[in-house]
Design an enzyme around this catalytic site. Sequence first.
Site, short mmCIF file in Angstrom:
data_model
loop_
_atom_site.label_atom_id
_atom_site.label_comp_id
_atom_site.label_asym_id
_atom_site.label_seq_id
_atom_site.Cartn_x
_atom_site.Cartn_y
_atom_site.Cartn_z
N ARG A 15 0.84 -1.19 0.00
CA ARG A 15 0.00 0.00 0.00
C ARG A 15 0.87 1.25 0.00
O ARG A 15 1.82 1.34 0.78
CB ARG A 15 -0.93 0.00 1.20
CG ARG A 15 -2.12 0.95 1.05
CD ARG A 15 -3.14 0.76 2.14
NE ARG A 15 -3.73 -0.58 2.17
CZ ARG A 15 -4.87 -0.87 2.79
NH1 ARG A 15 -5.54 0.08 3.42
NH2 ARG A 15 -5.33 -2.10 2.80
N SER A 99 -8.49 0.06 -0.07
CA SER A 99 -9.59 -0.01 0.89
C SER A 99 -10.16 1.37 1.17
O SER A 99 -10.71 2.02 0.30
CB SER A 99 -9.12 -0.72 2.16
OG SER A 99 -10.19 -0.91 3.05
N HIS A 100 -9.99 1.86 2.40
CA HIS A 100 -10.58 3.13 2.82
C HIS A 100 -9.60 4.30 2.72
O HIS A 100 -9.96 5.42 3.07
CB HIS A 100 -11.07 3.02 4.27
CG HIS A 100 -9.98 2.68 5.23
ND1 HIS A 100 -9.57 1.39 5.46
CD2 HIS A 100 -9.17 3.48 5.99
CE1 HIS A 100 -8.58 1.41 6.34
NE2 HIS A 100 -8.33 2.65 6.68
N LYS A 109 -3.84 -6.60 -2.28
CA LYS A 109 -4.10 -7.67 -1.32
C LYS A 109 -3.91 -8.99 -2.05
O LYS A 109 -4.52 -9.21 -3.10
CB LYS A 109 -5.52 -7.56 -0.76
CG LYS A 109 -5.76 -6.31 0.07
CD LYS A 109 -7.18 -6.26 0.64
CE LYS A 109 -7.39 -5.05 1.50
NZ LYS A 109 -8.76 -4.99 2.08
N ASP A 243 -17.14 -0.10 3.24
CA ASP A 243 -15.91 0.64 3.00
C ASP A 243 -15.57 0.60 1.52
O ASP A 243 -16.33 0.07 0.71
CB ASP A 243 -14.78 0.12 3.88
CG ASP A 243 -14.35 -1.30 3.55
OD1 ASP A 243 -15.10 -2.01 2.85
OD2 ASP A 243 -13.26 -1.72 4.00
N ASP A 245 -13.52 -0.94 -0.58
CA ASP A 245 -13.45 -2.19 -1.35
C ASP A 245 -14.54 -3.16 -0.93
O ASP A 245 -14.55 -4.32 -1.37
CB ASP A 245 -12.07 -2.83 -1.25
CG ASP A 245 -11.65 -3.18 0.17
OD1 ASP A 245 -12.17 -2.56 1.12
OD2 ASP A 245 -10.79 -4.06 0.35
N ASP A 247 -15.36 -4.89 1.65
CA ASP A 247 -15.18 -6.15 2.39
C ASP A 247 -15.61 -6.00 3.85
O ASP A 247 -15.65 -6.98 4.58
CB ASP A 247 -13.74 -6.66 2.28
CG ASP A 247 -12.71 -5.72 2.90
OD1 ASP A 247 -13.04 -4.55 3.19
OD2 ASP A 247 -11.56 -6.16 3.08
N ARG A 248 -15.93 -4.76 4.27
CA ARG A 248 -16.43 -4.54 5.63
C ARG A 248 -17.81 -3.89 5.55
O ARG A 248 -18.04 -3.06 4.66
CB ARG A 248 -15.50 -3.63 6.43
CG ARG A 248 -14.17 -4.26 6.77
CD ARG A 248 -13.36 -3.35 7.67
NE ARG A 248 -12.98 -2.11 7.01
CZ ARG A 248 -12.70 -0.98 7.65
NH1 ARG A 248 -12.82 -0.91 8.97
NH2 ARG A 248 -12.32 0.08 6.98
N HIS A 331 -14.76 -6.72 10.26
CA HIS A 331 -14.37 -7.80 9.36
C HIS A 331 -15.05 -9.08 9.88
O HIS A 331 -14.98 -9.40 11.07
CB HIS A 331 -12.86 -8.01 9.36
CG HIS A 331 -12.12 -7.01 8.53
ND1 HIS A 331 -12.08 -7.07 7.16
CD2 HIS A 331 -11.36 -5.94 8.87
CE1 HIS A 331 -11.35 -6.08 6.69
NE2 HIS A 331 -10.90 -5.37 7.72
#
Length: 454
Positions: A15, A99-100, A109, A243, A245, A247-248, A331
Amino acid sequence: MTADLSQIVKAYDVRGVVPDQWDEALAGLFGAAFAEVTAATALVVGHDMRPSSPGLSRAFARGAADRGADVTEIGLCSTDQLYYASGALNLPGAMFTASHNPAQYNGIKLCRAGAAPVGQDTGLAQIRELVERWLAEGAPDPVDRPGTLRARETLEDYAAHLRSLVDLTAIRPLKVVVDAGNGMGGHTVPSVFAGLPLTLVPMYFELDGTFPNHEANPLDPANLVDLRKRVPVEGADLGIAFDGDADRCFVVDEHGDPVSPSAVTALVAARELARNGGKGTVIHNLITSRTVPEVVEENGGTPVRTRVGHSFIKAEMARSGAIFGGEHSAHYYFKDFWNADTGMLAALHVLAALGGQEGPLSALVAQYDRYTGSGEINSTVADQSARLAAIRTAYEGRPGITLDDLDGLTVAAADWWFNVRPSNTEPLLRLNAEAKDEATMAKIRDEALAIIRG
């Protein structure tokens, strides 16, 4: 470019700022190194909606193909959609997302076949070493028979798989407001919710990696303000925020009040245990609410406490054969989803639980919200070890108090606990406290902060 990989290769992913810290040329080297380290003859690659994502993703794919790997490109996807593809196709995978993080960031990832995580101890350190060597010495020539690149759609298969794991066909009609934050939830929610007895009120579904409305980080209360206002205005049954991407997921009730991720963990744990005949192991990290292990035991399951971090959760999921796992950060991990995290599946469980009874969400989750928590409080300190030692000295030997060092220092009594963890990247200590009531929690929180900041 001259790249400092120590700044962009983190514990669990890659990242950094594009193009200042990394670019498409470096992404190509990461693709080649990923193919080498995993010895993959085929892999799958996807990306989010950030402006830099398509180019980085394609460069990574070409780098892997130059090492002989056939690459399936699934294009725009959520992170859990990439995990679905890795699991369903049994291929290593790479997801391009930050992500965020703000728009100028991007990342990767990585996972092995079956969505098994790749972190520092499971291949990421080797990938970094190989890329650093190639930056210094030059990249190897492509193999004699490079791999192929081909596109494949997986969105509808992903959506169908999730719907097969949670039956929502018989629920009462629900109205749900979803804030996608201009992230990948705007791409996945319409397909996953298609055909369900739901009235969807979309917010910020336009894919825009510059995040024009608010950051796609619902863990920050400031980014839930719009959703919290909209739910009661719409007369909706609940609100869900994803978020960047996707995933949360974060949930608010019919009043617009946030539902704690621990309460969601407990609710989903009870449902997953019921689905498995009242048996099974459920993983929770050590700063989730005490409600979680209580609910797991009440429903016949075995709670297992872990350190904070998805690599620890996923490793323990695999080791113990756990059916479900949850973290305070929203998560949620499922055995039926290759032990990977998927906020969308957790959201479907909440919808199924709410729609399967007549009461409002606030009443439903009250049974899963038994304690008062402080939330995470960060303090800048000059010496993390010295402050932790001071806390130990203050509480060690007190009657009825236990200490443990699973992750930082946890101090616990019959009706309260607190945990203090050092940040790995900043001179911070992170405090989380919980108690049976607000007054006790405030007293314990303030005692701990006085020592931390003393």
